[in-house]
Write a protein that holds these residues in place. Structure first.
Motif, PDB file in Angstrom:
ATOM      1  N   ILE A 144      37.340  42.383  29.363  1.00  0.00           N
ATOM      2  CA  ILE A 144      38.306  42.678  30.625  1.00  0.00           C
ATOM      3  C   ILE A 144      37.331  43.185  31.821  1.00  0.00           C
ATOM      4  O   ILE A 144      36.387  43.876  31.679  1.00  0.00           O
ATOM      5  CB  ILE A 144      38.927  44.204  30.082  1.00  0.00           C
ATOM      6  N   ALA A 145      37.766  42.238  32.827  1.00  0.00           N
ATOM      7  CA  ALA A 145      36.796  42.501  33.912  1.00  0.00           C
ATOM      8  C   ALA A 145      36.656  43.876  34.402  1.00  0.00           C
ATOM      9  O   ALA A 145      37.858  44.460  34.733  1.00  0.00           O
ATOM     10  CB  ALA A 145      37.344  41.547  35.018  1.00  0.00           C
ATOM     11  N   PHE A 150      39.590  40.500  40.277  1.00  0.00           N
ATOM     12  CA  PHE A 150      40.471  40.308  39.113  1.00  0.00           C
ATOM     13  C   PHE A 150      40.418  41.482  38.140  1.00  0.00           C
ATOM     14  O   PHE A 150      40.615  41.358  36.853  1.00  0.00           O
ATOM     15  CB  PHE A 150      40.338  38.946  38.563  1.00  0.00           C
ATOM     16  N   LYS A 151      39.889  42.683  38.503  1.00  0.00           N
ATOM     17  CA  LYS A 151      39.680  43.825  37.462  1.00  0.00           C
ATOM     18  C   LYS A 151      40.977  43.839  36.712  1.00  0.00           C
ATOM     19  O   LYS A 151      42.152  43.864  37.032  1.00  0.00           O
ATOM     20  CB  LYS A 151      39.544  45.023  38.631  1.00  0.00           C
ATOM     21  N   GLY A 152      40.591  44.262  35.517  1.00  0.00           N
ATOM     22  CA  GLY A 152      41.645  44.406  34.282  1.00  0.00           C
ATOM     23  C   GLY A 152      42.090  43.342  33.759  1.00  0.00           C
ATOM     24  O   GLY A 152      42.907  43.199  32.739  1.00  0.00           O
ATOM     25  N   GLN A 153      41.944  41.938  34.116  1.00  0.00           N
ATOM     26  CA  GLN A 153      41.894  40.771  33.342  1.00  0.00           C
ATOM     27  C   GLN A 153      41.110  40.246  32.543  1.00  0.00           C
ATOM     28  O   GLN A 153      39.750  40.742  32.644  1.00  0.00           O
ATOM     29  CB  GLN A 153      42.436  39.533  34.596  1.00  0.00           C
ATOM     30  N   ARG A 154      41.122  39.432  31.619  1.00  0.00           N
ATOM     31  CA  ARG A 154      40.418  39.041  30.598  1.00  0.00           C
ATOM     32  C   ARG A 154      39.609  38.077  31.265  1.00  0.00           C
ATOM     33  O   ARG A 154      39.904  37.109  32.309  1.00  0.00           O
ATOM     34  CB  ARG A 154      41.099  38.274  29.342  1.00  0.00           C
ATOM     35  N   GLU A 155      37.994  38.109  31.046  1.00  0.00           N
ATOM     36  CA  GLU A 155      37.193  37.125  31.929  1.00  0.00           C
ATOM     37  C   GLU A 155      36.130  36.743  30.778  1.00  0.00           C
ATOM     38  O   GLU A 155      35.861  37.504  29.888  1.00  0.00           O
ATOM     39  CB  GLU A 155      36.502  37.835  33.199  1.00  0.00           C
TER      40      GLU A 155
END
Ligand code: IPM
Ligand code: MG
Length: 356
Positions: A144-145, A150-155
């Motif tokens: 999770i970023a 895009f914090k909180g998204q998968r990366e």
């Protein structure tokens, strides 16, 4: 001297068979033992690099490798895919120096997609670092970023890194290779953007002090990609990192129009090595008897030269390959009107015959 034979998948077994026949004809007493690797390793033992295969490779003086990969293994999790076999061998055996020659044989000048005047006489040696860079750098994964827009998204993320000693040892290999050729070395980097490659450039420049007879220049990787198609003959020896080397070596190979002709060597600090054709497993033509065995046969020649200290035997094989090309024999991948089309086995037999 012990040679581990790892045929692998796709066309691997058929082309390796021809190279083994050539080795057997040299009148040397090599001990050869084979083991499954890649998809074949997975099929036999549930892992692309079975323990016994790794042990055989570790105990041998040199390794002759075919190719790995097949569509039927594409859905396996990454750790079990055929490609992991070659990555695992490189890492476990410390094969950090990858030598990939791109040579245009005069008989095959018409095979290139580039104009003959741009490529005729082409003879480049690409030295690719093979056990570092973003290929192996930790940490890596999907998470999770933790920050950014895009914090909180998968990366997904990987780590590019090179230690000083890692750069120094590959630079020494490249300078020494340049000394044996036309004494020109190009170091390819992305120093204008990446910290890792700014550091790379600094270290290569420092190692250069020990090789004053070699002319060194630095080139950004995007420009190098352009120059490789614009004026490839300006290059002699090229040294670069693992990722850039992966891309540029395919490009350099294709300048010759015949990736089926190009061998490669992956060496450790003591010149123990793994030798394989530059091309892949070509599952679409596997078992048809039409694959070009010459890159594997030429890889066996590199093995004799670099790991087994038998340069005269390497010369013999290379001369035999030139002879069959001069005789007009061509596998389908390098066939042109006016030449004689032959299959894998006939080509291998012609090389054996040409050895004299
Ligand atoms: C190569 C190949 C490998 C690489 C793959 C098969 C892991 O493309 O030898 O260039 O990326 O190094
Ligand atoms: Mg590649």
């Amino acid at each position: 001297m012990k040679i581990a034979i790892l045929p692998g998948d796709g066309i691997g077994p058929e082309i390796v068979e021809q190279a083994v026949n050539v080795l057997n004809r040299l009148g040397e007493s090599f001990e050869m033992e084979s083991a499954p690797v890649g998809g074949a390793g997975y099929a036999a033992h549930g892992h692309p690099l079975p323990e016994a295969t790794l042990k055989l490779a570790q105990d041998a003086d040199a390794i002759l490798f075919g190719a790995v990969g097949d569509w039927k293994y594409d859905t396996l999790e990454r750790a079990l895919r055929p490609e992991q076999a070659i990555l695992g061998l490189r890492k476990n055996l410390n094969l950090f120096a990858n030598l990939r020659p791109a040579i245009l044989y005069p008989e095959l000048a018409g095979a290139s997609t580039l104009k003959p005047e741009v490529v005729s006489g082409l003879d480049i040696l690409l030295v690719r670092e093979l056990t570092g860079d973003i290929y192996f750098g930790q940490p890596r994964g999907v998470r999770i970023a933790p920050d950014g827009p895009f914090k909180g998204q998968r990366e997904g993320f990987d780590t590019m890194r090179y230690a000083e000693g890692e750069i120094r040892r590959i630079a020494h290999v490249a300078f020494q290779a340049a000394q044996k050729r036309s004494k020109r070395l190009t170091s390819v980097d992305k120093a204008n953007v990446l910290e890792t490659f700014q550091f790379w450039k600094e270290i290569v420049t420092d190692v250069h002090k020990e090789y004053p007879d070699v002319e060194l220049d630095h080139m950004y990787v995007d420009n190098a990609a352009m120059q490789l198609v614009k004026a490839p003959k300006r290059f002699d020896v090229v040294v670069t990192g693992n990722m850039f080397g992966d891309i540029l070596s395919d490009q350099a190979a294709m300048l010759t129009g015949s990736i089926g002709m190009l061998p490669s060597a992956s060496l450790d600090a003591n010149n123990k090595g793994l030798y394989e054709p530059s091309h892949g497993s070509a599952p679409d033509i596997a078992g048809k008897g039409i694959a070009n065995p010459l890159a594997t046969i030429l890889s066996a020649a590199m093995m004799l030269r670099y790991s087994l200290n038998k340069a005269e035997q390497a010369d013999r094989i290379e001369a035999a390959v030139k002879k069959v090309l001069a005789q007009g024999l061509r596998t389908a991948d390098i066939y042109e009107a006016g030449t004689t089309k032959v299959g894998t086995k006939e080509m291998g037999e012609a090389v054996v015959a040409a050895l004299g």
